[in-house]
Design an enzyme around this catalytic site. Sequence first.
Site, PDB file in Angstrom:
ATOM      1  N   SER A 207     -11.435  -1.344  -0.416  1.00 38.80           N
ATOM      2  CA  SER A 207     -10.129  -1.312   0.247  1.00 38.80           C
ATOM      3  C   SER A 207     -10.264  -1.600   1.732  1.00 38.80           C
ATOM      4  O   SER A 207      -9.330  -2.099   2.365  1.00 38.80           O
ATOM      5  CB  SER A 207      -9.480   0.063   0.069  1.00 38.80           C
ATOM      6  OG  SER A 207      -8.940   0.212  -1.205  1.00 38.80           O
TER       7      SER A 207
ATOM      8  N   ASP B   3       0.847  -1.191   0.000  1.00 37.67           N
ATOM      9  CA  ASP B   3       0.000   0.000   0.000  1.00 37.67           C
ATOM     10  C   ASP B   3       0.885   1.245   0.000  1.00 37.67           C
ATOM     11  O   ASP B   3       1.967   1.240  -0.593  1.00 37.67           O
ATOM     12  CB  ASP B   3      -0.928  -0.042   1.221  1.00 37.67           C
ATOM     13  CG  ASP B   3      -2.301   0.534   0.931  1.00 37.67           C
ATOM     14  OD1 ASP B   3      -2.387   1.747   0.717  1.00 37.67           O
ATOM     15  OD2 ASP B   3      -3.283  -0.229   0.922  1.00 37.67           O
TER      16      ASP B   3
ATOM     17  N   HIS C 100      -3.616   5.680   3.399  1.00 37.84           N
ATOM     18  CA  HIS C 100      -4.457   4.528   3.066  1.00 37.84           C
ATOM     19  C   HIS C 100      -3.919   3.255   3.709  1.00 37.84           C
ATOM     20  O   HIS C 100      -4.672   2.462   4.297  1.00 37.84           O
ATOM     21  CB  HIS C 100      -4.499   4.409   1.541  1.00 37.84           C
ATOM     22  CG  HIS C 100      -5.490   3.449   0.994  1.00 37.84           C
ATOM     23  ND1 HIS C 100      -5.196   2.128   0.779  1.00 37.84           N
ATOM     24  CD2 HIS C 100      -6.771   3.619   0.592  1.00 37.84           C
ATOM     25  CE1 HIS C 100      -6.250   1.519   0.254  1.00 37.84           C
ATOM     26  NE2 HIS C 100      -7.226   2.403   0.133  1.00 37.84           N
TER      27      HIS C 100
END
Length: 874
Positions: free
Chosen positions: A606, A370, A420
Amino acid sequence: MSRRFRLPDVWPLLAPALLALAGCGGGGGGGAGGGDPIPPGNPPPTSGVAITGSLLIASVSQADSDVNDPNAPFRANDTRAEAQPIPAPVALGGYVNQPGRGPAGRSFDAGDVDDVFRVELAAGQLIELVLPSADPTLDDTQRDDADLALYDAAGTLIDESLGLGQVERIVAPHSGPHYVRVTAFAGAPLYRLSIGEPTPASSTGADLRLSDDFRAGELVLRLARPDAESAAAASKVHATVATAAAQLETRHRIARKAGAAEREMLVGWSGADGVASSKSTVNATEDAVDGAGFRIPASVQAKHATLLQAKRLRADPLVRSADLNRVLHLAAVPNDPGWRLQRWHYEMIRLPAAWDITRGRADVIVAVVDTGIVGSHPDLAGQLVPGYDFIRDPTNEDGNGIDPDAEDPGCVLDGGSIFHGTHVAGTVAAATDNATGVAGAGWNARVMPLRALDGCEGTGSSYDIAQAVRYAAGLPNDSGSVPTQRADVINLSLGVLAPCDAGSRDLYAEVHGRGVVVVAAAGNEATSTESLPAACPNVLAVSAVDSRGQRSAYTNFGAWVDVAAPGGDMRFDVDGDGQLDGIYSTHATGGGANREPTYRLLQGTSMAAPHVAGVVALMRSVAPALGAAEIEALLRQGSLTRDIGVAGPDELGVGLIDAFATVRTAQGDVTPLPPELIVTPAVLNLGDVGTHADVTVLNGGSGTLAITEVRTSATWLRASASAVDAGGLGRYSIDAERSTLAPGSHAGWVEFVSDAGPKRVTVTLQVTTATLEPDAGLQYVVLLRTDTRATAGPQASVRVLGTSTQYRIEDVGSGTYLVVAGTDMNNDGSICDDGEACGAYPVEPEPTVVEVGTADVSGIDFTTAFRTNVEVDR
């Protein structure tokens, strides 16, 4: 005149550009021209190529009616007589300011010190005020601060929370009509006010609250002082604190009752102590009425004055701490306070039952490919194993190429940090049962952070991602090294709409051969088109469901999807806790050296994928020898899931991941479980307008189970089967008949009786004399070009009323754009500030490019919501 708007540090690709809104009259402006908002659902005539769509908001959304944006609708709500009606539950965005503080605008000169709301509350409901810009380290001339107060129907003070921090909380002691008041104590803060379902009083968190048990007229005071590094310095410090104590006594008219200046002191102020005070009188005999029409009873004036004195002292630079002199009792302290926001998605997949069997093992590793991770986050710091940075471009945000540092620097220069990977990692394995933040699905599992996406743009190349995957699996890669222990699971919350290419097929086949389970997000384009890498063989593609257990509006779907997991849908607040139904996990704000750990609600596939990765980590904890092929075979035969749609595989995969079933299967426990009735959700709050909700009734065990009766507690409640099997399992409609109810709060239940026992769903609602339409204020819809990162010229403004409001942006030139919307309640030229409404197409935080040619583009619908980056449970 034109205004220039920027975005804060939450959107990939967006923040480096200033978003310009064409306006008139000093603020706002947009599609309607002349500063007038476009009427909801009534867009102007077409002119050239246009982008059209709808802004979607939760039914619990409301907006402060007197914000600083001069283009926004205005209705004063400053006094009890002017109180703005709001529903409960509610998620409300607002703004208050002291005179002359904050950006220029409607309320700058005179100030907007008070926002007053009228609301029907149920006993035990939590009222929460979040102030993202509050900073208690600043003095009154620089900081933003607001307080929260609760009054009864007669305007008499019941409780108040007067802290200096970012969160204030009060629990309603009884049901009925109330007033909620937000008061600007300093500066000009944006805020988010939420009211939700009953919460134990011990989780309210605020530390200057009227309802607490403390001694009025006393405070425990500690003075600020420099470190004493020598005997001489210590002697100087002694003189300094003695001088400081004397200054404080004069400045705040307090007197020391016990203790010493070098340590804690008990201080007081009152006529009883012989200390004159203009602040208050401890022995007040008459109620006090303020200018807003509210009453402070004589019986609580001394406690009220004590809270104010503590607040003033805390803001004094000579003071290290000023605490209430509390009366202590034996009490249980709740653990992982953020659990209350995670319950819906963790209980949906039966994680607590799985944790009764195993809490995971530290030698089970989940690689998170990520944006990297904020490794200093208190809920992640002890949960990590060494990772790697595989971003080859030396101009990326950390200023170098491939290296062993997987730290997420965010967006260092321009803002726009998305963090994220930090959010994903928290769902996988945040430190659990540590009385801090949130719980991780994998509990004791460890995370291997692998940086392959940029922390500013949120993008990465397939090559860099492939190198990270190879490293995680212990395969040769461009780092020239492999981890001491390869990962057991790889989480890929990333993708692009494309079929699986030959190179990816080979890569994931090789990883699969190493026994590593690869989990990937299906994507957020609401399409059946395949997504890479999720659609590749040997990769588990994860779709998303909302808090009702239904397909999330944004999720991709199709025969190529393997399994579903909670991803949230922030249009809803099904359980009525005053928080939108997103996935709550670790996060951060800022960028570079200015990063600050926090927590945040997000939605998307996600967020769904790491639920599956965490559950597989639990599975590997009890059965380390299970290979990837065996785990995938068990999944496909339905041993790790439960059906949520039609029987067997469907567009969301073989079913919803079930942690309890997964762990039992991994143990080889084939002992049939007795039938168990499960009803989700177990709590429904229909608010002040809702009349309908769906619940799912299923068998969580084995064998057969049949519903024998459905009962309700009241004539205004009814339940009917909408899609059930022969045994009565499936989906039921819960409906409320409001017309028969008097104004006020009402509670009831629906009970499902089965041959395995009964289960109840609690249903609450509020009846008001006036129906309140969902409201997210005046919002500006803007376009950002993806090639130049510049703001496109055309834009629109629209008053967002109702759960779906149309917008139209005309005269759009050909190109590729990102579509973003948000409020500017404080009129600072920035949409999407912390505390304001914000959204991007199709979901946050993963906007998708919209391509414009010669024809109109329609259907660009997305959710916008009032949100903060503040950790709401401390």
